[in-house]
Design an enzyme around this catalytic site. Sequence first.
Site, PDB file in Angstrom:
ATOM      1  N   GLU A  91      -3.310   7.838  -5.374  1.00 49.31           N
ATOM      2  CA  GLU A  91      -3.528   7.129  -6.647  1.00 49.31           C
ATOM      3  C   GLU A  91      -4.739   7.716  -7.335  1.00 49.31           C
ATOM      4  OE1 GLU A  91      -3.563   2.869  -6.116  1.00 49.31           O
ATOM      5  OE2 GLU A  91      -1.677   2.902  -5.038  1.00 49.31           O
TER       6      GLU A  91
ATOM      7  N   ARG B  23       0.828  -1.197   0.000  1.00 55.01           N
ATOM      8  CA  ARG B  23       0.000   0.000   0.000  1.00 55.01           C
ATOM      9  C   ARG B  23       0.865   1.250   0.000  1.00 55.01           C
ATOM     10  NH1 ARG B  23      -3.380  -2.117  -1.906  1.00 55.01           N
ATOM     11  NH2 ARG B  23      -5.566  -2.366  -1.361  1.00 55.01           N
TER      12      ARG B  23
ATOM     13  N   HIS C 143      -0.327   0.204  -9.858  1.00 53.00           N
ATOM     14  CA  HIS C 143      -1.146  -0.685  -9.006  1.00 53.00           C
ATOM     15  C   HIS C 143      -1.610  -1.917  -9.801  1.00 53.00           C
ATOM     16  CE1 HIS C 143      -3.772  -0.592  -5.151  1.00 53.00           C
ATOM     17  NE2 HIS C 143      -3.557  -1.844  -5.521  1.00 53.00           N
TER      18      HIS C 143
HETATM   19  N1  LIG Z   1      -0.520  -4.284  -5.206  1.00 49.12           N
HETATM   20  C1  LIG Z   1      -1.643  -4.953  -5.237  1.00 49.12           C
HETATM   21  O1  LIG Z   1      -2.363  -4.939  -6.212  1.00 49.12           O
HETATM   22  C2  LIG Z   1      -2.039  -5.757  -4.050  1.00 49.12           C
HETATM   23  C3  LIG Z   1      -2.736  -6.958  -4.235  1.00 49.12           C
HETATM   24  C4  LIG Z   1      -3.147  -7.691  -3.120  1.00 49.12           C
HETATM   25  C5  LIG Z   1      -2.869  -7.196  -1.853  1.00 49.12           C
HETATM   26  N2  LIG Z   1      -2.224  -6.034  -1.700  1.00 49.12           N
HETATM   27  C6  LIG Z   1      -1.865  -5.529  -0.365  1.00 49.12           C
HETATM   28  O2  LIG Z   1      -0.825  -6.349   0.144  1.00 49.12           O
HETATM   29  C7  LIG Z   1      -0.837  -6.305   1.560  1.00 49.12           C
HETATM   30  C8  LIG Z   1      -0.696  -7.706   2.127  1.00 49.12           C
HETATM   31  O3  LIG Z   1      -1.790  -8.499   1.740  1.00 49.12           O
HETATM   32  P1  LIG Z   1      -1.969  -9.988   2.304  1.00 49.12           P
HETATM   33  O4  LIG Z   1      -3.088 -10.586   1.549  1.00 49.12           O
HETATM   34  O5  LIG Z   1      -0.681 -10.691   2.358  1.00 49.12           O
HETATM   35  O6  LIG Z   1      -2.452  -9.649   3.778  1.00 49.12           O
HETATM   36  P2  LIG Z   1      -2.345 -10.579   5.059  1.00 49.12           P
HETATM   37  O7  LIG Z   1      -3.323 -10.032   6.032  1.00 49.12           O
HETATM   38  O8  LIG Z   1      -2.402 -12.006   4.702  1.00 49.12           O
HETATM   39  O9  LIG Z   1      -0.868 -10.272   5.607  1.00 49.12           O
HETATM   40  C9  LIG Z   1      -0.515  -9.076   6.232  1.00 49.12           C
HETATM   41  C10 LIG Z   1       0.531  -9.416   7.285  1.00 49.12           C
HETATM   42  O10 LIG Z   1       1.006  -8.206   7.846  1.00 49.12           O
HETATM   43  C11 LIG Z   1       1.202  -8.407   9.232  1.00 49.12           C
HETATM   44  N3  LIG Z   1       1.184  -7.116   9.912  1.00 49.12           N
HETATM   45  C12 LIG Z   1       0.109  -6.358  10.251  1.00 49.12           C
HETATM   46  N4  LIG Z   1       0.523  -5.231  10.857  1.00 49.12           N
HETATM   47  C13 LIG Z   1       1.880  -5.292  10.898  1.00 49.12           C
HETATM   48  C14 LIG Z   1       2.881  -4.422  11.395  1.00 49.12           C
HETATM   49  N5  LIG Z   1       2.549  -3.253  11.966  1.00 49.12           N
HETATM   50  N6  LIG Z   1       4.162  -4.800  11.251  1.00 49.12           N
HETATM   51  C15 LIG Z   1       4.501  -5.974  10.671  1.00 49.12           C
HETATM   52  N7  LIG Z   1       3.589  -6.856  10.190  1.00 49.12           N
HETATM   53  C16 LIG Z   1       2.297  -6.501  10.302  1.00 49.12           C
HETATM   54  C17 LIG Z   1       0.072  -9.323   9.633  1.00 49.12           C
HETATM   55  O11 LIG Z   1       0.393 -10.023  10.816  1.00 49.12           O
HETATM   56  C18 LIG Z   1      -0.026 -10.250   8.432  1.00 49.12           C
HETATM   57  O12 LIG Z   1       0.736 -11.425   8.626  1.00 49.12           O
HETATM   58  C19 LIG Z   1      -2.113  -5.577   1.928  1.00 49.12           C
HETATM   59  O13 LIG Z   1      -1.819  -4.233   2.189  1.00 49.12           O
HETATM   60  C20 LIG Z   1      -2.951  -5.654   0.675  1.00 49.12           C
HETATM   61  O14 LIG Z   1      -3.895  -4.620   0.589  1.00 49.12           O
HETATM   62  C21 LIG Z   1      -1.792  -5.305  -2.763  1.00 49.12           C
HETATM   63  O1  LIG Z   2      -5.796  -4.901  -2.107  1.00 49.77           O
HETATM   64  C1  LIG Z   2      -5.849  -5.418  -3.227  1.00 49.77           C
HETATM   65  O2  LIG Z   2      -6.532  -6.430  -3.471  1.00 49.77           O
HETATM   66  C2  LIG Z   2      -5.032  -4.851  -4.311  1.00 49.77           C
HETATM   67  O3  LIG Z   2      -4.510  -3.623  -3.969  1.00 49.77           O
HETATM   68  C3  LIG Z   2      -5.671  -4.857  -5.659  1.00 49.77           C
HETATM   69  O4  LIG Z   2      -6.340  -3.677  -5.951  1.00 49.77           O
HETATM   70  P1  LIG Z   2      -7.182  -3.570  -7.309  1.00 49.77           P
HETATM   71  O5  LIG Z   2      -8.375  -4.449  -7.131  1.00 49.77           O
HETATM   72  O6  LIG Z   2      -7.570  -2.151  -7.447  1.00 49.77           O
HETATM   73  O7  LIG Z   2      -6.302  -4.052  -8.405  1.00 49.77           O
END
Ligand SMILES: NC(=O)c1ccc[n+]([C@@H]2O[C@H](COP(=O)([O-])OP(=O)(O)OC[C@H]3O[C@@H](n4cnc5c(N)ncnc54)[C@H](O)[C@@H]3O)[C@@H](O)[C@H]2O)c1
Ligand SMILES: O=C(O)[C@H](O)COP(=O)(O)O
Length: 527
Positions: A259, A230, A279
């Site tokens: 964004e 994020r 993204h």
């Molecule tokens: N770029 C994209 O398109 C995209 C796609 C999917 C997810 N994401 C983002 O990726 C991130 C991770 O997603 P995920 O599915 O693995 O989530 P998840 O909940 O499975 O994992 C997050 C991890 O972070 C840990 N955490 C929480 N607070 C913390 C802190 N202060 N310090 C250290 N660790 C901490 C939690 O314990 C957990 O293990 C999220 O922010 C999600 O929105 C982005």
């Molecule tokens: O949190 C998520 O699932 C990702 O950031 C993906 O975002 P998007 O659906 O806008 O691609």
Amino acid sequence: MPKVLVSDPIDQVGIDILSQVATVDVKTTLSPEELIQILPEYDAIMIRSGTKLTKEAIEAGKNLKIIGRAGVGVDNVDVPTATRMGIVVVNSPEGNTIAAAEHTIAMMMSLSRFIPAANQSLKGGKWDRKSFTGVEVYKKTLGILGLGKIGSHVATVAKALGMRILAYDPYLTAERAEKLGAHLVELEIVLREADYITLHLPKTKETHHLINADRLAIMKDGVRIINCARGGIIDEVAIADAIKSGKVGGIALDVFENEPLEAESGLRELGANVILTPHLGASTEEAQTNVAVDVAEQIRDVLLGLPARSAVNIPGLRPDVWQKLKPYLQLAEMLGNLVGQLAGGRVDTLNVKLQGEIANSESQPIVVAALKGLLTPALRERVNFVNASIEAKERGIHVTETRDPSVEDYSGSIHLTAHGSQGQQSVTGALLGKSEIRITSINDFPINVAPTHYMLLTLHRDMPGIIGRLGSLLGNFNVNIASMQVGRRMVRGEAVMVLNIDDPLPSGLLDEVVHIQGVTDAFVVKL
Ligand SMILES: NC(=O)c1ccc[n+]([C@@H]2O[C@H](COP(=O)([O-])OP(=O)(O)OC[C@H]3O[C@@H](n4cnc5c(N)ncnc54)[C@H](O)[C@@H]3O)[C@@H](O)[C@H]2O)c1
Ligand SMILES: O=C(O)[C@H](O)COP(=O)(O)O
């Protein structure tokens, strides 16, 4: 037919699922003002990260029952406001895990081998090999901040690439990390020792600017940083400065504080060691199908009155668990409503005791159902499974839970005790067969009553004539008694009587009931 607004680009397969039960409007270019204007028309909204569901927008959605986020992060949704308004918020926690993890690995490899810049150079007519000598990831240290679903998959793949993995995640056990081949260490150790650092955390108050100038300063010179989690977890000004000074060897960002990234952002000006993608972490065909199906199915189910499996603001229930719990949820709700009416005034504490076979079940949905029932006389349709806990908390109702698997009167039963401004009341209920609800005790007097819409309850002394006098009184007022039950613990002792009546009790009649000789208290209950 209910109406669903789809305000971000969603795979067609999701739209097809929604269309089975609703009229679906796809409007992906709405301004915030336009969104607020049309939201009152809709029962559900399906979004990705593009739509910002602010407090104002959600409050405008007076008819919303569910917000579906086709992805993981719900930081673009004001979840507390949705919860207060009784709106379920669902996401797809796993649908894009692999896509985001693979994008992270692609970013790491691109940073190491300057692939985007080399491609641009070649297409620009050059044959420059000298500028793009990279580094290997083999035997390098990768620091993973947040070893959740995406972080774990990154760890597994990076391990296969021959990397040493350090991870920081205060909510994870060292055993889980070791299983993934990662060493769980303090944040500072990751920052000091890693050649590559990748972020996989949610955006929260604690993670805002987690990577700032002070933390960048303690990192290895030439460290490469990847953020596919994020925007806002990295301080963009600090990281741009660290790139310019050479402290940081490269950054790959998929997400940004604002964004879309502003056209004039300084990040766009940086050189070959800075890779930016708009993204795209979840943008694979597979992930988009997964999240669209996952979330559209949940919206469809909630519109059909079924539970959501991955709600972020109520306990999600798998369909098989829900099928098993459903009659108990109805029982708990009825008992909550009953005990609340018996308690009369303010309730300070509700104890929910699960007995028999239900004692080993997931208790939270049952507790929520009991609270919903308890609050229904006061809040009517304003209270639901989403906001019952929050409403109870705001009213200062303290909830306790106990379990007793040894109670065998019925296969499973629920016992509620409410303490409040007018003393303590308790009720027990059980299921007859698979789903027939029975009230099986009131204030520990055993009875067996099928609840009906209108009921009259008395606490009285067990003595001859009392039933007759009550029957005649109701008869004089043309109140028809459908059935009657007396529960007592000893002959001629204290007793409880429950009358199922066909009509509401005329006003003033309750006072006369209380004045019947031997009656100590009486309650009218409407379920
Ligand atoms: N770029 C994209 O398109 C995209 C796609 C999917 C997810 N994401 C983002 O990726 C991130 C991770 O997603 P995920 O599915 O693995 O989530 P998840 O909940 O499975 O994992 C997050 C991890 O972070 C840990 N955490 C929480 N607070 C913390 C802190 N202060 N310090 C250290 N660790 C901490 C939690 O314990 C957990 O293990 C999220 O922010 C999600 O929105 C982005
Ligand atoms: O949190 C998520 O699932 C990702 O950031 C993906 O975002 P998007 O659906 O806008 O691609």
